[in-house]
Design a protein around this motif. Structure first.
Motif, PDB file in Angstrom:
ATOM      1  N   UNK A  32      49.236   3.072 -40.209  1.00 11.49           N
ATOM      2  CA  UNK A  32      48.962   2.991 -41.646  1.00 11.49           C
ATOM      3  C   UNK A  32      47.541   2.470 -41.870  1.00 11.49           C
ATOM      4  N   UNK A  33      47.178   1.416 -41.147  1.00 12.25           N
ATOM      5  CA  UNK A  33      45.823   0.853 -41.250  1.00 12.25           C
ATOM      6  C   UNK A  33      44.802   1.857 -40.729  1.00 12.25           C
ATOM      7  N   UNK A  34      45.111   2.471 -39.590  1.00  8.66           N
ATOM      8  CA  UNK A  34      44.208   3.438 -38.980  1.00  8.66           C
ATOM      9  C   UNK A  34      43.950   4.618 -39.913  1.00  8.66           C
ATOM     10  N   UNK A  35      44.994   5.125 -40.548  1.00  9.64           N
ATOM     11  CA  UNK A  35      44.853   6.258 -41.463  1.00  9.64           C
ATOM     12  C   UNK A  35      43.977   5.895 -42.648  1.00  9.64           C
ATOM     13  N   UNK A  36      44.207   4.720 -43.219  1.00  9.43           N
ATOM     14  CA  UNK A  36      43.420   4.305 -44.389  1.00  9.43           C
ATOM     15  C   UNK A  36      41.941   4.199 -44.044  1.00  9.43           C
ATOM     16  N   UNK A  37      41.626   3.587 -42.905  1.00  4.65           N
ATOM     17  CA  UNK A  37      40.225   3.422 -42.502  1.00  4.65           C
ATOM     18  C   UNK A  37      39.594   4.767 -42.168  1.00  4.65           C
ATOM     19  N   UNK A  38      40.304   5.590 -41.386  1.00  5.19           N
ATOM     20  CA  UNK A  38      39.744   6.870 -40.951  1.00  5.19           C
ATOM     21  C   UNK A  38      39.523   7.833 -42.115  1.00  5.19           C
ATOM     22  N   UNK A  42      35.983   8.928 -43.216  1.00  6.82           N
ATOM     23  CA  UNK A  42      35.747  10.369 -43.086  1.00  6.82           C
ATOM     24  C   UNK A  42      35.280  10.998 -44.381  1.00  6.82           C
ATOM     25  N   UNK A  43      35.868  10.578 -45.488  1.00  4.12           N
ATOM     26  CA  UNK A  43      35.448  11.107 -46.791  1.00  4.12           C
ATOM     27  C   UNK A  43      34.022  10.688 -47.116  1.00  4.12           C
ATOM     28  N   UNK A  44      33.677   9.439 -46.811  1.00  2.00           N
ATOM     29  CA  UNK A  44      32.327   8.949 -47.095  1.00  2.00           C
ATOM     30  C   UNK A  44      31.277   9.652 -46.236  1.00  2.00           C
ATOM     31  N   UNK A  45      31.646   9.984 -44.984  1.00  2.00           N
ATOM     32  CA  UNK A  45      30.685  10.602 -44.069  1.00  2.00           C
ATOM     33  C   UNK A  45      30.811  12.125 -44.013  1.00  2.00           C
ATOM     34  N   UNK A  46      31.731  12.695 -44.775  1.00  2.00           N
ATOM     35  CA  UNK A  46      32.019  14.141 -44.725  1.00  2.00           C
ATOM     36  C   UNK A  46      32.331  14.580 -43.297  1.00  2.00           C
ATOM     37  N   UNK A  47      33.116  13.760 -42.595  1.00  2.00           N
ATOM     38  CA  UNK A  47      33.422  14.001 -41.182  1.00  2.00           C
ATOM     39  C   UNK A  47      34.781  14.673 -41.024  1.00  2.00           C
ATOM     40  N   UNK A  48      34.756  15.930 -40.564  1.00  2.00           N
ATOM     41  CA  UNK A  48      36.003  16.653 -40.325  1.00  2.00           C
ATOM     42  C   UNK A  48      36.804  15.987 -39.215  1.00  2.00           C
ATOM     43  N   UNK A  49      36.110  15.478 -38.191  1.00  2.00           N
ATOM     44  CA  UNK A  49      36.799  14.835 -37.076  1.00  2.00           C
ATOM     45  C   UNK A  49      37.488  13.555 -37.517  1.00  2.00           C
ATOM     46  N   UNK A  50      36.814  12.740 -38.312  1.00  2.00           N
ATOM     47  CA  UNK A  50      37.414  11.492 -38.787  1.00  2.00           C
ATOM     48  C   UNK A  50      38.599  11.765 -39.714  1.00  2.00           C
ATOM     49  N   UNK A 114      27.804  18.872 -43.854  1.00  2.00           N
ATOM     50  CA  UNK A 114      27.275  18.299 -42.618  1.00  2.00           C
ATOM     51  C   UNK A 114      27.647  16.828 -42.551  1.00  2.00           C
ATOM     52  N   UNK A 115      28.236  16.445 -41.440  1.00  2.00           N
ATOM     53  CA  UNK A 115      28.738  15.082 -41.310  1.00  2.00           C
ATOM     54  C   UNK A 115      27.604  14.073 -41.112  1.00  2.00           C
ATOM     55  N   UNK A 116      27.720  12.932 -41.797  1.00  2.00           N
ATOM     56  CA  UNK A 116      26.802  11.809 -41.582  1.00  2.00           C
ATOM     57  C   UNK A 116      27.361  10.931 -40.470  1.00  2.00           C
ATOM     58  N   UNK A 117      26.536  10.022 -39.969  1.00  2.00           N
ATOM     59  CA  UNK A 117      27.032   9.100 -38.952  1.00  2.00           C
ATOM     60  C   UNK A 117      27.966   8.082 -39.612  1.00  2.00           C
ATOM     61  N   UNK A 118      28.911   7.576 -38.829  1.00  2.00           N
ATOM     62  CA  UNK A 118      29.893   6.636 -39.365  1.00  2.00           C
ATOM     63  C   UNK A 118      30.127   5.510 -38.361  1.00  2.00           C
ATOM     64  N   UNK A 119      29.540   4.355 -38.617  1.00  2.00           N
ATOM     65  CA  UNK A 119      29.739   3.193 -37.750  1.00  2.00           C
ATOM     66  C   UNK A 119      31.187   2.700 -37.820  1.00  2.00           C
TER      67      UNK A 119
END
Length: 220
Positions: A32-38, A42-50, A114-119
């Motif tokens: 649940x925590x992992x999903x919320x963070x990812x 992912x939405x903020x970085x436009x990351x399909x993988x995240x 295009x995905x941005x970097x995500x620390x």
């Protein structure tokens, strides 16, 4: 000559059932925590993988909930009757994940986003890479000892999260350090391919080793 029972005794089965419920609950809480963070990262970085990783966490929550539902029954016969239905839930969840992530990854590869970097994403992937193998191993041991295909399938789903964490980490680090934005959707497609295989296995009822080790199973 007295026949030797092939499965665990009643007390042992009850203890294994409780252990499976506890492990499934722990996996649900973490995911649940992992999903919320990812999903947020992912939405903020436009990351399909995240986003794919976050959706896998949602799938793991539904899988864990299905296992908890199955083993909430006190009667062993009822639990066995629920086994196939639980495997179907796990399989359909995998198929849905594979379809969505594939679509999103292809869209990203065609230049839609295009995905941005995500620390935060990198940190999450590294943390999951450490935690998930231990949860998966405990689930698998309990599931094999009890002879439950659904419990072992759920452990495979947790192990899948380990693989996905590694793939995700490579993709995010490559994007962040080398500027390889294409690495993100490629990682997402790898996640989708693994999810599709696991979904097919769950649909066919392949819980890897869903019988006790004493029965001669050596597939995992």
């Amino acid at each position: 000559m007295v026949a030797t029972p092939l499965g665990p005794g009643l007390d042992r089965r009850d203890a294994l059932t409780r252990r499976i419920r506890i492990l499934a609950a722990a996996t649900i809480a973490y995911n649940v925590v992992e999903a919320a963070v990812a999903l947020t990262a992912g939405a903020l970085a436009s990351s399909a993988a995240l986003i794919g990783f976050g959706l896998d966490s949602v799938v793991e929550v539904s899988s864990g909930a299905a296992v908890v539902w199955q083993f909430s029954a006190r009667d062993h016969a009822v639990r066995e009757a629920r086994e196939k239905r639980t495997l179907r839930v796990i399989a359909v969840s995998f198929f849905a994940l594979a379809a969505y992530v594939s679509f999103d990854a292809v869209r990203a590869l065609t230049g839609a986003a295009e995905a941005d970097r995500s620390i935060p994403g990198i940190a999450l992937a590294a943390l999951s890479l450490v935690i998930m193998p231990f949860l998966s191993a405990a689930q698998r041991r309990a599931g094999r000892a009890l002879g439950s295909a659904s419990a072992v399938a759920d452990s495979k789903q947790t192990l899948l999260c380990t693989y996905l964490s590694a793939v995700l980490l490579l993709g995010l680090v490559a994007n962040a350090t080398l500027g390889w934005s294409w690495a993100d959707p490629i990682a997402a497609l790898a996640i989708a391919a693994i999810a599709l295989k696991e979904g097919r296995d769950a649909w066919r009822g392949k819980g890897c080793c869903a019988v006790p080790a004493a029965a001669g199973c050596d597939c995992c």
